[in-house]
Design an enzyme around this catalytic site. Sequence first.
Site, PDB file in Angstrom:
ATOM      1  CB  CYS E 107      -1.238  -0.263   1.129  1.00  0.00           C
ATOM      2  SG  CYS E 107      -2.955   0.646   0.663  1.00  0.00           S
ATOM      3  CG  HIS E 108      -0.430   4.954   1.639  1.00  0.00           C
ATOM      4  ND1 HIS E 108      -1.533   4.128   1.407  1.00  0.00           N
ATOM      5  CD2 HIS E 108      -0.838   5.661   0.795  1.00  0.00           C
ATOM      6  CE1 HIS E 108      -2.947   5.093   1.192  1.00  0.00           C
ATOM      7  NE2 HIS E 108      -1.870   6.713   0.546  1.00  0.00           N
ATOM      8  CB  ALA E 109       5.094  -0.291   2.922  1.00  0.00           C
TER       9      ALA E 109
END
Lengths: 173, 173, 173, 173, 173, 173
Positions: E107-109
Amino acid sequence: MMELEGKKVLTIIEDDFEDSELIYPHYRMQEAGADALIAGPVADKVYTGKNGVPVKSDAAFHEVEIKEFDAILVPGGWAPDKLRRYDAVLEMVKFMMNEQRVVGQICHAGWVLVSADVLNERTVTSTPGIKHDMINAGATWVDEPVTTDGNLISSRRPPDLPAYGRALVEAIR
Amino acid sequence: MMELEGKKVLTIIEDDFEDSELIYPHYRMQEAGADALIAGPVADKVYTGKNGVPVKSDAAFHEVEIKEFDAILVPGGWAPDKLRRYDAVLEMVKFMMNEQRVVGQICHAGWVLVSADVLNERTVTSTPGIKHDMINAGATWVDEPVTTDGNLISSRRPPDLPAYGRALVEAIR
Amino acid sequence: MMELEGKKVLTIIEDDFEDSELIYPHYRMQEAGADALIAGPVADKVYTGKNGVPVKSDAAFHEVEIKEFDAILVPGGWAPDKLRRYDAVLEMVKFMMNEQRVVGQICHAGWVLVSADVLNERTVTSTPGIKHDMINAGATWVDEPVTTDGNLISSRRPPDLPAYGRALVEAIR
Amino acid sequence: MMELEGKKVLTIIEDDFEDSELIYPHYRMQEAGADALIAGPVADKVYTGKNGVPVKSDAAFHEVEIKEFDAILVPGGWAPDKLRRYDAVLEMVKFMMNEQRVVGQICHAGWVLVSADVLNERTVTSTPGIKHDMINAGATWVDEPVTTDGNLISSRRPPDLPAYGRALVEAIR
Amino acid sequence: MMELEGKKVLTIIEDDFEDSELIYPHYRMQEAGADALIAGPVADKVYTGKNGVPVKSDAAFHEVEIKEFDAILVPGGWAPDKLRRYDAVLEMVKFMMNEQRVVGQICHAGWVLVSADVLNERTVTSTPGIKHDMINAGATWVDEPVTTDGNLISSRRPPDLPAYGRALVEAIR
Amino acid sequence: MMELEGKKVLTIIEDDFEDSELIYPHYRMQEAGADALIAGPVADKVYTGKNGVPVKSDAAFHEVEIKEFDAILVPGGWAPDKLRRYDAVLEMVKFMMNEQRVVGQICHAGWVLVSADVLNERTVTSTPGIKHDMINAGATWVDEPVTTDGNLISSRRPPDLPAYGRALVEAIR
């Protein structure tokens, strides 16, 4: 030179302040060059607005040297119901009114002025909700975005913040 | 026979009522045998207390036949700041006061009576926060768990609910 | 003289109690003149109801002299799922049942009596959700606003609070 | 080929499910190749976990052809208190138990099996909170991370999810 | 023997992690037999997911002996915006990338890998929201449930967790 | 005449905007006399800030005639992560940059400019959290309360709002 350079403005805070009614005037004073301070019951404590915005106090009421300030601002929301119960708050408001220094109030802030007993024969506006409390305290109540009666600046609600900010800068400089 | 059998009691509601100040008197009236109804701006709508308790209205203000009621109860919290803005609410309160029927108010509920202009020369109590608003409206303010001035029963805050319940039952029966 | 003057009533508390099911009976006992105490795992701690109402405990379970009490009240909500895990709670409930002193339970409170193993051959009501747990514990389950089986008073849910309050006052006096 | 390819697994849902106890087994079944479906009272509705995680149902209970499924999973949290009240849920659980197909339960999920009356002479684990409810329903209760009694797999709480996942894959394949 | 027995996997945490993106991979590693640890800015502190799930850290970043780990996992949500500001986090990620040990991100990692400057000429996926940040960092961006580029495993969002879990087990064993 | 009379300023909105970073500049533009409009994905919809302040949109992105505006303001918070995914937003930002009209950005707002691909060889500031994303997009990053690079005004975080407001008024008039 900025319009309010050299001026000192105090905003008083308690939980459940109307978020934008505290934030906007406070930052606006700084933008105009004023030294703006926030005082609450306790220093360096985070108070939370009615909608959830966190704001930290710079000083405690009892630490404020009110004589050094050119203006005092009272936010709306449910905070005024709490602020009106502090003798220190009522004394600061009375001092500023007696000295004819600027007192700004918006929305429900008028409750603090009612308890400080400084509204007799003054013209003010506020949220319509507290209209009767202000009239009973001796004020003439008008329904306008902002009303300036000498040193006393009052406003109704968040959408009136632009007019309120303008009137505050005008009155304090 | 139960103490309030045959009596009708109206509680008025808006969001942010003080949860226990609405719940306790309402159920207490039912326990004593009264027919207890809750009216808000809209019928069959869930209103949410200041702490989060949901309570559904039975009727809308405009549907209430106030003549049929023996008592009207106003809860505290922030709901009174909203309730005082409805003409229908102010008229119901005025009618009950004029008819000398029981009016119960607790905590911040006094704001509704201030706006209904029915406190002149009456003795009341309330949260200390609105003391000045009640005095400015012509009332004598006392600091007691519950105060009964004829048909007008007032109380201060949640821990006073037992005394308030007792006084309400006594006054309505 | 008030109906419950000289009586002592204990309410037990944990987080997520059904707000009105704790508040109403507790204040009702006080209104009737009882000395009403709230005990939780820790003394002087604020517990929060399922909907958000804060209630402070007066004492810790281990400080309670259960022999001095005339009744014990167990609220509903999710608190009973926590309360049933304390030996001190189970022992207090067993003591009151053995001594035939009043035990009040409402909604999900029955779980505590199941774990205290005191429902065998007793008649009770509750939220329908835990009906099978009560039957499996040996009880006869009925669907009524309030059921009185000797010293054991049970009720179903918040709208039954008026009937529950009446039955409690009747049983304790 | 993946371990559970060709298998169908049903998870049942209601509000206040323990978030990770629903999410972990559901995704784990998919990772192993199963066709995993979530059914609730209403189809395509977002249900919210006890901590706040939103999960959407794929189907309504009444739309589920339970015969087509190889396993049914019941999450913990407060959802079981709601799930046990649906006849459709109890019938699906009974069917799976009668057919000796895999039934997975964790934490408070046991309440659903109690109401489905399928625990007699079975060995299970659960949160200690509902231990007495399971014993009273005829079960032998053990305190282990996961217990497999034929087609019935039970587990205690979130930290046991790894063991529970392993046991489910093992039982269903 | 379980697939990941003897392996050590580190998950890094900060507030506002996407709840299921942290929970699922962490428990999945344990299910496969790995020794799975969670490290945050502070040890033994509860961090709260974006939706509200509480997860406690086992260790502080500075206590982690990164050399001992076979894989590092970075969750999505808003936590990566915080995690990318810790030098200790960036160094751990760089070390793992340099050593060609498994790095998992979802995801936003990816923001953390951007700040660690390890994406040049690597192929990745992510939430489409940060696609430009990853391309600007030198990566080739693909829109797939999971992408494996050597030791670097990336995934898009919660519904891809089953594929992500499978790819992680495959890569680490 | 007020400083920004006759000027039109557009603020773009999505959920989770940093509350004061949207409120302050918007009201400030109005105070200076500008015609200030708020556009979101949908018109007349209430969007909620990261801390909880509700703000209603005046128009939908697709209804905006961007040619008529003198400035566009992008708030911070998590809203930029959403705003950067709308082609309509990226096109408005590109148009304003190409036309050398004022573009204001604060905190995390830079992500929108990254996706609009307009930061190459520009000097900007922002929250340090997204510094690498801006540098990778071709910008020179400085750590200052406010930075003015031609028509592009950028700022770091809420305490910088006074300086940001001043710079915006200066640039737009």
